[in-house]
Write a protein that holds these residues in place. Structure first.
Motif, mmCIF file in Angstrom:
data_model
loop_
_atom_site.group_PDB
_atom_site.id
_atom_site.type_symbol
_atom_site.label_atom_id
_atom_site.label_comp_id
_atom_site.label_asym_id
_atom_site.label_seq_id
_atom_site.Cartn_x
_atom_site.Cartn_y
_atom_site.Cartn_z
ATOM 1 N N GLU A 233 0.805 -1.221 0.000
ATOM 2 C CA GLU A 233 0.000 0.000 0.000
ATOM 3 C C GLU A 233 0.841 1.276 0.000
ATOM 4 O O GLU A 233 0.513 2.250 -0.686
ATOM 5 C CB GLU A 233 -0.936 0.012 1.206
ATOM 6 C CG GLU A 233 -1.862 1.221 1.257
ATOM 7 C CD GLU A 233 -2.629 1.299 2.554
ATOM 8 O OE1 GLU A 233 -3.806 1.676 2.513
ATOM 9 O OE2 GLU A 233 -2.041 0.989 3.614
ATOM 10 N N ALA A 234 1.937 1.295 0.733
ATOM 11 C CA ALA A 234 2.709 2.526 0.913
ATOM 12 C C ALA A 234 3.292 3.058 -0.393
ATOM 13 O O ALA A 234 3.508 4.262 -0.527
ATOM 14 C CB ALA A 234 3.827 2.302 1.929
ATOM 15 N N THR A 235 3.544 2.194 -1.363
ATOM 16 C CA THR A 235 4.211 2.640 -2.594
ATOM 17 C C THR A 235 3.470 2.270 -3.867
ATOM 18 O O THR A 235 3.903 2.652 -4.951
ATOM 19 C CB THR A 235 5.635 2.039 -2.682
ATOM 20 O OG1 THR A 235 5.548 0.607 -2.635
ATOM 21 C CG2 THR A 235 6.516 2.545 -1.552
ATOM 22 N N PHE A 236 2.371 1.535 -3.779
ATOM 23 C CA PHE A 236 1.767 0.976 -4.982
ATOM 24 C C PHE A 236 1.327 2.064 -5.961
ATOM 25 O O PHE A 236 1.562 1.956 -7.168
ATOM 26 C CB PHE A 236 0.579 0.077 -4.636
ATOM 27 C CG PHE A 236 0.123 -0.759 -5.790
ATOM 28 C CD1 PHE A 236 0.761 -1.936 -6.106
ATOM 29 C CD2 PHE A 236 -0.931 -0.343 -6.584
ATOM 30 C CE1 PHE A 236 0.355 -2.707 -7.188
ATOM 31 C CE2 PHE A 236 -1.346 -1.098 -7.670
ATOM 32 C CZ PHE A 236 -0.705 -2.288 -7.968
ATOM 33 N N THR A 251 4.418 -8.275 -8.508
ATOM 34 C CA THR A 251 4.391 -8.182 -7.054
ATOM 35 C C THR A 251 4.593 -9.553 -6.429
ATOM 36 O O THR A 251 4.024 -10.545 -6.890
ATOM 37 C CB THR A 251 3.072 -7.554 -6.549
ATOM 38 O OG1 THR A 251 3.056 -7.549 -5.118
ATOM 39 C CG2 THR A 251 1.852 -8.296 -7.085
ATOM 40 N N PHE A 252 5.430 -9.612 -5.402
ATOM 41 C CA PHE A 252 5.702 -10.886 -4.742
ATOM 42 C C PHE A 252 5.646 -10.763 -3.219
ATOM 43 O O PHE A 252 5.950 -11.714 -2.494
ATOM 44 C CB PHE A 252 7.074 -11.440 -5.153
ATOM 45 C CG PHE A 252 8.227 -10.538 -4.797
ATOM 46 C CD1 PHE A 252 8.827 -10.609 -3.551
ATOM 47 C CD2 PHE A 252 8.701 -9.617 -5.707
ATOM 48 C CE1 PHE A 252 9.884 -9.779 -3.220
ATOM 49 C CE2 PHE A 252 9.756 -8.788 -5.397
ATOM 50 C CZ PHE A 252 10.349 -8.861 -4.147
ATOM 51 N N GLY A 253 5.251 -9.582 -2.713
ATOM 52 C CA GLY A 253 5.198 -9.420 -1.264
ATOM 53 C C GLY A 253 4.566 -8.096 -0.905
ATOM 54 O O GLY A 253 4.259 -7.273 -1.772
ATOM 55 N N ALA A 254 4.377 -7.887 0.399
ATOM 56 C CA ALA A 254 3.796 -6.635 0.882
ATOM 57 C C ALA A 254 4.260 -6.403 2.313
ATOM 58 O O ALA A 254 3.707 -6.973 3.248
ATOM 59 C CB ALA A 254 2.274 -6.682 0.818
ATOM 60 N N GLU A 259 -3.748 -4.589 1.209
ATOM 61 C CA GLU A 259 -4.775 -4.065 0.319
ATOM 62 C C GLU A 259 -4.351 -2.719 -0.268
ATOM 63 O O GLU A 259 -3.867 -1.847 0.441
ATOM 64 C CB GLU A 259 -6.102 -3.914 1.060
ATOM 65 C CG GLU A 259 -6.670 -5.250 1.537
ATOM 66 C CD GLU A 259 -8.029 -5.101 2.178
ATOM 67 O OE1 GLU A 259 -8.563 -3.964 2.197
ATOM 68 O OE2 GLU A 259 -8.575 -6.112 2.649
ATOM 69 N N VAL A 260 -4.555 -2.573 -1.589
ATOM 70 C CA VAL A 260 -4.216 -1.331 -2.282
ATOM 71 C C VAL A 260 -5.428 -0.861 -3.085
ATOM 72 O O VAL A 260 -6.305 -1.653 -3.437
ATOM 73 C CB VAL A 260 -2.999 -1.506 -3.217
ATOM 74 C CG1 VAL A 260 -1.771 -1.931 -2.436
ATOM 75 C CG2 VAL A 260 -3.312 -2.520 -4.320
ATOM 76 N N LYS A 261 -5.468 0.440 -3.390
ATOM 77 C CA LYS A 261 -6.524 1.010 -4.214
ATOM 78 C C LYS A 261 -5.908 1.524 -5.513
ATOM 79 O O LYS A 261 -4.830 2.119 -5.504
ATOM 80 C CB LYS A 261 -7.215 2.169 -3.487
ATOM 81 C CG LYS A 261 -8.007 1.748 -2.259
ATOM 82 C CD LYS A 261 -8.683 2.954 -1.617
ATOM 83 C CE LYS A 261 -9.492 2.536 -0.394
ATOM 84 N NZ LYS A 261 -10.159 3.708 0.243
#
Length: 332
Positions: A233-236, A251-254, A259-261
């Motif tokens: 979320e912080a950089t998406f 993407t392979f991790g978080a 959850e992202v918007k």
């Protein structure tokens, strides 16, 4: 044998070193004397998410290098004395678009590598690359395999393209940096740490920017062909803003919220590709080992710990203090 065991208490506080039984051996299995066991962020997540009132004791750990000390009657690929690395992916042999049903990662739900001995089927072992010592080989597998599949199988990176690696410092992203430079691609990295940015430049990164900066401004209009997104979320949204039209995010991790918007209209008008990636098959593992041998690539080894320093090691990774890989020296 001595092993790091997680039981009784939630989180890192539930870890301790204790004597446990050596693993038994089936006819198609190989027992390995573990020399070095590499640690990944996954190991921290495993012990922080288990509930010890409900879950049985577990030996964590997914990576290891070592020496074959015993083989089952049906083993044909290895003999006693062989130097090997462990493939941390179980049940994914042939290349495929996604892991097959039953795919698991070493260290959960079954016991992992943070022990003096580890046993597995011979199809989940490979010969240790000759250019790596046991420490380097022991911290290699999970991160290097993840980076290889994300970059080449999923991202299809080419030598004339630019790849961006936000949050440089993890084992996966440093392997991605080295792999990308090995084929001649341009690499952009970000980090909140000035020290990590400097180290990334020393390893060959072409551009290093502050993660909290305006990426579009910092890149002066340069567009990105491929971006490996592992922060979440912080950089998406910032990642979407710098990818060229028709470009790809894998993407392979978080490490921040899962959850992202996204603005779906902007997304489909931009013709963007968003791909997931996890680990890799045994075939990709072999290809990755061939690639690092061909290009003489070694892991960036941050530091090593003893089994008795396990709490310090887990906290070190949890707090993202590492630049590259760390490992446990078990049988020196």
């Amino acid at each position: 044998m001595r092993a790091i065991v997680h039981e009784n208490l939630d989180g890192i506080e539930g870890l301790k070193v204790k004597e446990v039984h050596e693993p038994g051996l089936k006819q198609n299995e190989v027992k390995v004397l573990v020399k070095t066991a590499g640690m990944n962020r996954r190991d921290v997540a495993v012990v922080e998410k288990r509930h010890k009132g409900e879950d049985p004791a577990l030996i964590p750990g997914s990576d290891a290098s070592g020496i074959v000390v015993e083989t089952g009657d049906q083993v044909t690929r290895f003999t006693i004395g062989d130097e090997v690395v462990i493939n941390p992916g179980l049940g994914w042999i042939e290349n495929s678009e996604a892991p097959p049903r039953g795919f698991e990662i070493v260290g959960l739900p079954d016991d992992g590598t943070f022990a003096e001995y580890y046993a597995c089927s011979e199809e989940h072992l490979e010969t240790k690359p000759e250019h790596l010592n046991f420490e380097e080989a022991g911290v290699l597998s999970l991160a290097a395999l993840t980076a290889y599949r994300a970059l080449f199988t999923r991202g299809k990176l080419q030598k004339d393209q630019t790849v961006m690696l936000p949050g440089i410092g993890s084992g996966v992203l440093i392997f991605a940096l080295k792999f990308a430079k090995a084929i001649g691609a341009r690499v952009v990295v970000t980090s909140r740490s000035g020290t990590k940015r400097e180290k990334a430049l020393e390893l060959g990164a072409d551009v290093a920017i502050e993660t909290n900066s305006d990426w579009k401004e910092s890149l002066s209009g340069e567009s990105i062909d491929l971006l490996l997104e592992s922060i979440g979320e912080a950089t998406f949204q910032k990642s979407l803003e710098v990818i060229r039209k028709g470009g790809t995010i894998v993407t392979f991790g978080a490490t921040t919220n899962d959850e992202v918007k996204i603005n779906i209209r902007e997304f489909f008008y931009g013709q963007y590709n968003l791909l997931g990636s996890t680990m890799g098959s045994a075939e990709e593992f072999k290809a990755m080992l061939h690639f690092i041998t061909q290009h003489n690539i070694k892991p960036e080894l941050d530091r090593t710990f003893t089994l008795d320093q396990h709490i310090e090691a887990f906290e070190y990774v949890r707090n993202s203090r590492n630049f590259g890989k760390i490992g446990f020296l078990i049988n020196e």
